[in-house]
Design an enzyme around this catalytic site. Structure first.
Site, short mmCIF file in Angstrom:
data_model
loop_
_atom_site.label_atom_id
_atom_site.label_comp_id
_atom_site.label_asym_id
_atom_site.label_seq_id
_atom_site.Cartn_x
_atom_site.Cartn_y
_atom_site.Cartn_z
N PHE A 145 12.49 3.03 2.42
CA PHE A 145 11.11 3.45 2.24
C PHE A 145 11.02 4.96 2.07
O PHE A 145 11.62 5.72 2.82
CB PHE A 145 10.30 3.01 3.46
CG PHE A 145 8.83 3.27 3.36
CD1 PHE A 145 8.01 2.47 2.57
CD2 PHE A 145 8.25 4.33 4.06
CE1 PHE A 145 6.65 2.71 2.48
CE2 PHE A 145 6.89 4.57 3.97
CZ PHE A 145 6.09 3.76 3.18
N ASN A 179 5.94 3.98 12.29
CA ASN A 179 5.29 3.68 11.02
C ASN A 179 5.86 2.34 10.56
O ASN A 179 6.72 2.29 9.69
CB ASN A 179 5.55 4.77 9.99
CG ASN A 179 4.90 4.45 8.65
OD1 ASN A 179 4.00 3.61 8.56
ND2 ASN A 179 5.36 5.10 7.60
N PRO A 180 5.39 1.24 11.15
CA PRO A 180 5.98 -0.06 10.85
C PRO A 180 5.46 -0.62 9.53
O PRO A 180 4.45 -0.14 9.00
CB PRO A 180 5.49 -0.92 12.02
CG PRO A 180 4.16 -0.34 12.35
CD PRO A 180 4.30 1.15 12.13
#
Length: 295
Positions: free
Chosen positions: A92, A190-191
């Site tokens: 990510f 920050n899942p």
């Protein structure tokens, strides 16, 4: 015919990227030109001569960006707060809005002595490494389910000279970091939180960020965030702070989920850079005082 100079090449690339719907065409064109030149920054006012082979390499990168391949993947790095982080496909890409989440965790850690901070779902390591480099004396642990993310965070830690423990683990595992139960001062995350029916609009996210880092599970996308809440309830010291990013439409549901655990007080939503409610902040409730009722 005179070959175009660097400014002309960047201007042409900016028009191509703008026509393709890229949000920051001039910035991206300039960043790609700097990358080909091997420079961190490029000031077009003082643009150097165009070296041999530049135009061809630059055109290839501009075409890939026109097809909405992320700029960060093309140049291999991105800025996050005061750091430059390595970025690569399969992990990510850190976003500017997450810098505000990191700020809340950093401010809390900075007011403590030798704080223990855990970053769950760490991705490329932006939050964990920012805490480690901005808060002297902080002990930082970063965790991710992705093997690729764990490897990249470890390499980023070396690159920025940060002392961070990086672990491969599942936030839903009740044994995750069990040895730290009740000792963590700040837990930040920050899942993945996108619901299954809410496909990201931007091709850079939809087509290039890994699904593992995007979709939170369950009909509302909050399965993984709920697992973060359970882990935080177990890991945080009484009075410890939880900071968790979520989607702007999930603020009420995130607050409800936090309160439903019975483990948190002072539960609130806080805004991102644009004023949207994008993070949950809550404190671990004090442990109930148990008295001896024996006669």
């Amino acid at each position: 015919m005179t070959a175009p100079d660097l400014r002309a090449l960047v201007e042409g690339a900016s028009r191509i990227l703008a026509d393709a719907g890229v949000q920051s065409p001039r910035h991206d064109a300039t960043a790609l030109a700097a990358h080909v030149l091997g420079q961190e920054r490029l000031e077009l006012v003082l643009a150097p001569p165009v070296p041999d082979g530049f135009a061809e390499e630059f055109a290839g990168l501009v075409e890939r960006r026109r097809n909405r391949e992320p700029l960060q993947h093309l140049v291999g790095s991105t800025g996050f707060r005061y750091l430059t982080l390595l970025v690569e496909p399969g992990v990510f890409v850190p976003r500017p809005e997450t810098e505000v989440v990191a700020q809340v965790a950093i401010e809390e850690a900075a007011r403590l002595t030798d704080p223990l901070v855990v970053d769950l779902c760490c991705g490329a390591g932006g939050i964990a490494l920012s805490v480690a480099t901005e808060v002297p004396g902080a002990r930082v642990v970063a965790v991710d389910l992705s093997v690729e993310a764990v490897d990249l965070t470890r390499r980023n830690a070396v690159a920025v000279q940060a002392d961070v423990r990086v672990e491969h683990g599942d936030v839903a595992d009740p044994a995750l970091l069990r040895e730290l139960d009740g000792t963590v001062d700040v837990l930040v995350a920050n899942p993945p939180y996108i619901p299954p029916d809410a496909e990201p609009v931007d091709p850079e996210v939809r087509d290039h960020d890994p699904d593992l880092a995007l979709y939170g599970g369950g009909l509302d996308g909050l399965d993984v965030p709920r697992a973060v809440l359970r882990a935080a309830a177990r890991l945080l010291v009484p009075g410890g702070l939880l900071v968790m990013e979520h989607a702007e439409v999930q603020d009420a549901a995130a607050r409800e989920a936090a309160r439903a655990t019975g483990a948190f007080v002072d539960v609130e939503s806080r805004p991102d850079l644009t004023g949207r409610p994008r993070m949950l902040v809550a404190r671990r409730a004090p442990q109930p005082h148990v008295t001896d009722s024996a006669p």
